[in-house]
Design an enzyme around this catalytic site. Structure first.
Site, short mmCIF file in Angstrom:
data_model
loop_
_atom_site.label_atom_id
_atom_site.label_comp_id
_atom_site.label_asym_id
_atom_site.label_seq_id
_atom_site.Cartn_x
_atom_site.Cartn_y
_atom_site.Cartn_z
N GLY A 1 0.15 4.36 -0.25
CA GLY A 1 -0.66 5.59 -0.06
C GLY A 1 0.01 6.54 0.90
N GLN A 2 -0.81 7.17 1.75
CA GLN A 2 -0.28 8.20 2.66
C GLN A 2 0.72 7.62 3.66
OE1 GLN A 2 -0.72 11.13 1.95
NE2 GLN A 2 -2.83 11.82 1.79
N ARG B 1 -10.66 5.49 6.78
CA ARG B 1 -12.02 5.96 7.00
C ARG B 1 -12.18 7.43 6.62
NH1 ARG B 1 -12.93 6.81 13.28
NH2 ARG B 1 -10.76 7.05 13.91
N ARG C 1 -0.49 9.66 21.24
CA ARG C 1 -1.52 10.70 21.40
C ARG C 1 -1.70 11.05 22.87
NH1 ARG C 1 -5.23 7.79 16.72
NH2 ARG C 1 -4.39 9.08 15.04
N GLY D 1 0.86 -1.19 0.00
CA GLY D 1 0.00 0.00 0.00
C GLY D 1 0.89 1.23 0.00
N ASN E 1 -7.02 -0.88 9.08
CA ASN E 1 -8.08 -0.91 10.09
C ASN E 1 -9.30 -1.70 9.63
OD1 ASN E 1 -7.44 0.48 12.55
ND2 ASN E 1 -7.11 2.30 11.29
N HIS F 1 -8.04 -0.94 19.28
CA HIS F 1 -7.76 0.35 18.62
C HIS F 1 -9.10 0.93 18.16
CE1 HIS F 1 -5.46 3.36 16.59
NE2 HIS F 1 -5.78 2.96 15.38
N1 APR Z 1 -2.75 -4.41 -2.61
C1 APR Z 1 -1.85 -3.40 -2.48
N2 APR Z 1 -2.22 -2.14 -2.22
C2 APR Z 1 -3.53 -1.89 -2.10
C3 APR Z 1 -4.52 -2.89 -2.21
C4 APR Z 1 -4.07 -4.20 -2.48
N3 APR Z 1 -4.92 -5.21 -2.61
N4 APR Z 1 -5.73 -2.30 -2.03
C5 APR Z 1 -5.51 -1.01 -1.79
N5 APR Z 1 -4.19 -0.74 -1.84
C6 APR Z 1 -3.50 0.52 -1.67
C7 APR Z 1 -4.21 1.72 -2.30
O1 APR Z 1 -4.04 1.76 -3.70
C8 APR Z 1 -3.53 2.87 -1.57
O2 APR Z 1 -2.38 3.33 -2.26
O3 APR Z 1 -3.41 0.86 -0.30
C9 APR Z 1 -3.09 2.26 -0.23
C10 APR Z 1 -3.79 2.84 0.98
O4 APR Z 1 -3.35 4.16 1.11
P1 APR Z 1 -4.31 5.35 1.61
O5 APR Z 1 -5.65 5.21 0.96
O6 APR Z 1 -3.57 6.61 1.43
O7 APR Z 1 -4.52 5.00 3.17
P2 APR Z 1 -3.54 5.31 4.40
O8 APR Z 1 -3.87 6.63 4.99
O9 APR Z 1 -2.14 5.04 4.00
O10 APR Z 1 -4.07 4.20 5.42
C11 APR Z 1 -3.95 2.83 5.13
O11 APR Z 1 -4.00 2.19 7.44
O12 APR Z 1 -4.41 3.41 9.39
C12 APR Z 1 -4.94 2.53 8.43
O13 APR Z 1 -7.30 3.08 8.41
C13 APR Z 1 -6.10 3.17 7.68
O14 APR Z 1 -6.87 1.15 6.63
C14 APR Z 1 -6.12 2.35 6.42
C15 APR Z 1 -4.65 2.00 6.19
#
Ligand code: APR
Length: 311
Positions: free
Chosen positions: A12-13, A85, A154, A10, A123, A178
């Site tokens: 993402g962020q 979320r 926190r 993943g 989550n 959590h």
């Molecule tokens: N395989 C790989 N990556 C995936 C898949 C998958 N099957 N499904 C989704 N992703 C990727 C998305 O493309 C995205 O880049 O997971 C990433 C998630 O990143 P964000 O949407 O930015 O979420 P983020 O803020 O990083 O949080 C990720 O952590 O704290 C928890 O609740 C939060 O469940 C969330 C997770």
């Protein structure tokens, strides 16, 4: 010396910030794994951080891929794949979507890097770590969830702000699920060994405890689109560094309990020792009466969520 390998599923962020922080600390080579359709932005992120390296003198490599074969040598895998979320969503609302994703990731990790130490951040994390552990079949010392490390940070921040004292001197812990039933431990919270009950009024402490429980939601509501990522990534970094450096850090994590705190067979946020063997052991803290009751309630919530997963 061979550099350590950090993989984040993943990009993402949270994934991006782990890549950034790992690079800043020259902790190891980072690979972000994401779905093919979302890979270009993740490639852009890794290239951007790669080109930051000359400015911070960091000799590590960064990659983005959709191919799990490229992380077969990972020392640490962080699972952030899934959706975060949005306002008016609880972490539990993510369960049905994220469970499918985490099951798929668990099968890939089992096939490609079963020796890695895995930190699950997706989550609802206690249930996702439970599902990951069941589906991957990895030993319990190799799977933990990000929960108490973040919640404790926190709680520490709010105690520091309310007392006006350095966050470096605050020592405390949040255990339990959590979510809204988490248990900030007031009886043992201190600033440089001085109990917070000596420094703050009951009303101040109650307000801090309440804000800690709702801190994630406070951020979700302000961001409007997504959940906390800087503090999440920062607390994951503590866990990664404890493992890679065999530091024996005591960190609250979601871990498989086998009788500890009265829970058997489920993941719950408890104080654990993290060192070279991953989650080396669960530490038993003595709790006061109200904390024991609160822990029983949070354990019930976590078990219900695990049952709802159907795994
Ligand atoms: N395989 C790989 N990556 C995936 C898949 C998958 N099957 N499904 C989704 N992703 C990727 C998305 O493309 C995205 O880049 O997971 C990433 C998630 O990143 P964000 O949407 O930015 O979420 P983020 O803020 O990083 O949080 C990720 O952590 O704290 C928890 O609740 C939060 O469940 C969330 C997770």
């Amino acid at each position: 010396m061979q550099r350590k390998k950090i993989a984040v599923i993943g990009g993402g962020q949270i994934g991006g910030i782990i890549a950034l922080m790992s690079t800043q600390r020259e902790l190891g080579d980072v690979t972000l794994v994401d779905l093919p359709e979302f890979l270009n932005p993740v490639r852009g992120k890794t290239l951007d951080i790669d080109q930051l390296r000359p400015h911070i003198n960091a000799d590590v490599t960064l990659r983005a891929t959709s191919d799990y074969a490229e992380i077969s040598d990972a020392d640490v895998v962080v699972v952030t794949a899934g959706i975060p979320r949005r306002p008016n969503m609880s972490r539990e609302d993510l369960l049905l979507i994220n469970i499918e994703i985490v099951q798929g990731v668990a099968r890939q990790i089992k096939a490609h890097c079963p020796g890695a130490f895995v930190i699950v951040a997706t989550n609802p994390v206690d249930t996702m770590a439970y599902v990951f552990h069941k589906v991957s079949g990895l030993p319990k010392n190799r799977v933990v969830g990000l929960s108490g490390a973040l919640d404790t940070g926190r709680f520490q921040s709010f105690i520091a702000a309310e007392t006006g004292l350095s966050v470096k001197d605050v020592s405390c812990m949040v255990i339990g699920g959590h979510g809204p039933t988490m248990v900030p431990l007031v009886s043992t919270a201190s600033v440089a060994g001085i109990a917070i009950t000596d420094l703050l009024s009951d009303a101040q402490i109650d307000a801090i405890v309440q804000r800690t429980k709702e801190a994630g939601t406070e951020i979700v509501n302000l961001l409007g689109n997504g959940s906390a990522y800087f503090s999440s990534a920062g607390s994951i970094m503590e866990m990664i560094e404890a493992y890679l450096g065999d530091k024996k850090r005591v960190i609250s994590c979601s871990a498989l309990c086998e009788g500890e705190y009265g829970v058997t067979g489920y993941f719950l946020g408890v104080p654990v020792v993290i060192g070279a063997n991953g989650m080396e052991r669960v530490l038993q803290a003595s709790l006061d009466e109200s904390e024991r009751e609160a822990l029983a309630e949070t354990a019930r919530a976590v078990i219900v969520s695990a049952h709802n997963s159907g795994i």
